[in-house]
Motif scaffolding. Structure first.
Motif, PDB file in Angstrom:
ATOM      1  N   ARG A  53     -41.719  -2.390 -13.675  1.00 42.19           N
ATOM      2  CA  ARG A  53     -40.995  -3.286 -14.572  1.00 42.19           C
ATOM      3  C   ARG A  53     -39.961  -2.357 -15.466  1.00 42.19           C
ATOM      4  N   THR A  54     -40.467  -1.353 -15.803  1.00 43.23           N
ATOM      5  CA  THR A  54     -39.662  -0.451 -16.889  1.00 43.23           C
ATOM      6  C   THR A  54     -38.517   0.203 -15.717  1.00 43.23           C
ATOM      7  N   GLY A  55     -39.032   0.791 -14.750  1.00 47.72           N
ATOM      8  CA  GLY A  55     -38.222   1.362 -13.914  1.00 47.72           C
ATOM      9  C   GLY A  55     -37.017   0.565 -13.343  1.00 47.72           C
ATOM     10  N   PHE A  56     -37.229  -0.858 -13.219  1.00 43.84           N
ATOM     11  CA  PHE A  56     -36.509  -1.741 -12.636  1.00 43.84           C
ATOM     12  C   PHE A  56     -35.716  -2.320 -13.839  1.00 43.84           C
ATOM     13  N   THR A  57     -35.912  -2.212 -15.064  1.00 40.37           N
ATOM     14  CA  THR A  57     -35.016  -2.602 -16.370  1.00 40.37           C
ATOM     15  C   THR A  57     -34.261  -1.523 -16.511  1.00 40.37           C
ATOM     16  N   VAL A  58     -34.461  -0.201 -16.662  1.00 36.50           N
ATOM     17  CA  VAL A  58     -33.815   0.819 -17.065  1.00 36.50           C
ATOM     18  C   VAL A  58     -32.700   1.272 -16.003  1.00 36.50           C
ATOM     19  N   ALA A  59     -33.263   1.543 -14.873  1.00 32.68           N
ATOM     20  CA  ALA A  59     -32.386   2.201 -13.849  1.00 32.68           C
ATOM     21  C   ALA A  59     -31.176   1.319 -13.553  1.00 32.68           C
ATOM     22  N   PRO A  60     -31.243  -0.133 -13.471  1.00 32.25           N
ATOM     23  CA  PRO A  60     -30.031  -0.698 -13.036  1.00 32.25           C
ATOM     24  C   PRO A  60     -28.935  -0.758 -14.248  1.00 32.25           C
ATOM     25  N   ILE A  61     -29.694  -0.838 -15.589  1.00 33.15           N
ATOM     26  CA  ILE A  61     -29.001  -0.911 -16.649  1.00 33.15           C
ATOM     27  C   ILE A  61     -27.925   0.463 -16.561  1.00 33.15           C
ATOM     28  N   LEU A  62     -28.882   1.776 -16.575  1.00 35.52           N
ATOM     29  CA  LEU A  62     -27.967   2.828 -16.705  1.00 35.52           C
ATOM     30  C   LEU A  62     -27.024   2.998 -15.520  1.00 35.52           C
ATOM     31  N   PHE A  63     -27.375   2.793 -14.433  1.00 35.60           N
ATOM     32  CA  PHE A  63     -26.664   2.720 -13.087  1.00 35.60           C
ATOM     33  C   PHE A  63     -25.160   1.780 -13.250  1.00 35.60           C
ATOM     34  N   GLY A  64     -25.634   0.515 -13.923  1.00 34.12           N
ATOM     35  CA  GLY A  64     -24.447  -0.346 -13.709  1.00 34.12           C
ATOM     36  C   GLY A  64     -23.621   0.233 -15.031  1.00 34.12           C
ATOM     37  N   LEU A  65     -24.015   0.841 -16.351  1.00 33.77           N
ATOM     38  CA  LEU A  65     -23.256   1.216 -17.353  1.00 33.77           C
ATOM     39  C   LEU A  65     -22.178   2.494 -16.529  1.00 33.77           C
ATOM     40  N   ASP A  66     -22.719   3.274 -15.606  1.00 33.91           N
ATOM     41  CA  ASP A  66     -22.270   4.372 -15.246  1.00 33.91           C
ATOM     42  C   ASP A  66     -20.969   3.868 -14.413  1.00 33.91           C
ATOM     43  N   LYS A  67     -21.239   2.732 -13.691  1.00 27.01           N
ATOM     44  CA  LYS A  67     -19.879   2.098 -12.836  1.00 27.01           C
ATOM     45  C   LYS A  67     -18.783   2.109 -13.728  1.00 27.01           C
ATOM     46  N   PHE A  68     -19.043   2.152 -15.125  1.00 20.29           N
ATOM     47  CA  PHE A  68     -17.891   2.323 -15.893  1.00 20.29           C
ATOM     48  C   PHE A  68     -17.009   3.734 -16.387  1.00 20.29           C
ATOM     49  N   ALA A  69     -17.986   4.603 -16.142  1.00 18.61           N
ATOM     50  CA  ALA A  69     -17.880   6.021 -16.496  1.00 18.61           C
ATOM     51  C   ALA A  69     -17.675   7.038 -15.281  1.00 18.61           C
ATOM     52  N   ASN A  70     -18.369   6.589 -14.087  1.00 20.75           N
ATOM     53  CA  ASN A  70     -18.277   7.498 -12.922  1.00 20.75           C
ATOM     54  C   ASN A  70     -18.791   9.008 -13.488  1.00 20.75           C
ATOM     55  N   LEU A  71     -19.787   9.005 -14.202  1.00 19.99           N
ATOM     56  CA  LEU A  71     -20.468  10.284 -14.499  1.00 19.99           C
ATOM     57  C   LEU A  71     -21.373  11.008 -13.694  1.00 19.99           C
ATOM     58  N   LEU A  72     -22.268  10.035 -13.010  1.00 22.70           N
ATOM     59  CA  LEU A  72     -23.196  10.468 -12.132  1.00 22.70           C
ATOM     60  C   LEU A  72     -22.558  10.508 -10.804  1.00 22.70           C
ATOM     61  N   VAL A  73     -21.645   9.672 -10.225  1.00 19.34           N
ATOM     62  CA  VAL A  73     -20.851  10.032  -8.696  1.00 19.34           C
ATOM     63  C   VAL A  73     -19.581   9.411  -9.124  1.00 19.34           C
ATOM     64  N   ASP A  74     -18.926   9.385  -7.981  1.00 19.10           N
ATOM     65  CA  ASP A  74     -17.668   8.474  -8.023  1.00 19.10           C
ATOM     66  C   ASP A  74     -17.956   7.352  -7.019  1.00 19.10           C
ATOM     67  N   TRP A  75     -18.256   6.411  -7.978  1.00 28.74           N
ATOM     68  CA  TRP A  75     -18.803   5.162  -7.462  1.00 28.74           C
ATOM     69  C   TRP A  75     -18.048   4.491  -6.155  1.00 28.74           C
ATOM     70  N   PRO A  76     -16.969   4.385  -6.779  1.00 23.12           N
ATOM     71  CA  PRO A  76     -15.778   3.700  -5.539  1.00 23.12           C
ATOM     72  C   PRO A  76     -16.020   4.244  -4.015  1.00 23.12           C
ATOM     73  N   THR A  77     -16.408   5.369  -3.883  1.00 25.05           N
ATOM     74  CA  THR A  77     -16.564   5.940  -2.693  1.00 25.05           C
ATOM     75  C   THR A  77     -17.942   5.440  -1.957  1.00 25.05           C
ATOM     76  N   TYR A  78     -18.575   4.654  -2.595  1.00 21.96           N
ATOM     77  CA  TYR A  78     -19.715   4.174  -1.883  1.00 21.96           C
ATOM     78  C   TYR A  78     -19.718   2.819  -1.567  1.00 21.96           C
ATOM     79  N   LEU A  79     -18.134   2.230  -1.688  1.00 19.74           N
ATOM     80  CA  LEU A  79     -18.009   0.803  -1.303  1.00 19.74           C
ATOM     81  C   LEU A  79     -17.322   0.931   0.030  1.00 19.74           C
ATOM     82  N   ALA A  80     -17.990   0.327   0.919  1.00 18.95           N
ATOM     83  CA  ALA A  80     -17.592   0.236   2.259  1.00 18.95           C
ATOM     84  C   ALA A  80     -16.034  -0.154   2.304  1.00 18.95           C
ATOM     85  N   PRO A  81     -15.261   0.383   3.240  1.00 18.76           N
ATOM     86  CA  PRO A  81     -13.903  -0.094   3.408  1.00 18.76           C
ATOM     87  C   PRO A  81     -13.567  -1.360   3.716  1.00 18.76           C
TER      88      PRO A  81
END
Length: 144
Positions: free
Chosen positions: A29-57
């Motif tokens: 429960r802790t992991g599946f609460t924290v990870a989606p929130i952090l990765f979701g926030l990073d979609k706005f900053a692209n600090l971890l990875v360049d997220w748009p490259t993970y979207l299929a054409p």
């Protein structure tokens, strides 16, 4: 409340906290609460990875706007999914599992992302385990 019932309830609470199944539920429960929130926030900053490259054409072709705009929507959905897990893990576990299934389909259609799809399949299994454990540990608290 008598001291006997108070003592009994303290003993019952301690027993739950030492239960390996309950511990697994709390970890998931802790992991599946924290990870989606952090990765979701990073979609706005692209600090971890360049997220748009993970979207299929093919998905980029059917969603309106840019791939980055799609990632903003993905980020919002992931943040909401993390909050749902925190508040209602029986539903949230299934929500995250379904979301991960969609991510897996997306990744399987991008050459070179099969390893990430496999990792996400493992996460999907963890989300299903969370939903099942929540049936036992997040329902009627008196039934433990």
């Amino acid at each position: 409340m008598s001291s006997t019932s108070s003592t009994r309830s303290a003993v019952a609470r301690r027993a739950v906290f030492t239960d390996p199944g309950y511990q697994a539920f709390v970890i998931l429960r802790t992991g599946f609460t924290v990870a989606p929130i952090l990765f979701g926030l990073d979609k706005f900053a692209n600090l971890l990875v360049d997220w748009p490259t993970y979207l299929a054409p093919w998905i980029d072709d059917i969603v309106p706007g840019s791939a980055q705009a799609a990632m903003y929507a993905v980020g919002v959905i992931e943040i909401v999914a993390g909050l749902v897990v925190a508040l209602a893990p029986r539903f949230g576990g299934w929500l995250v599992a379904g979301w991960l299934a969609g991510i897996i389909v997306n990744l399987l259609t991008i050459p070179g992302h099969y390893d990430i799809a496999l990792r996400d399949f493992g996460l999907l299994l963890g989300a299903v385990a969370l939903a099942r454990l929540a049936e036992r540990y997040h329902g009627n608290r008196q039934s433990r």
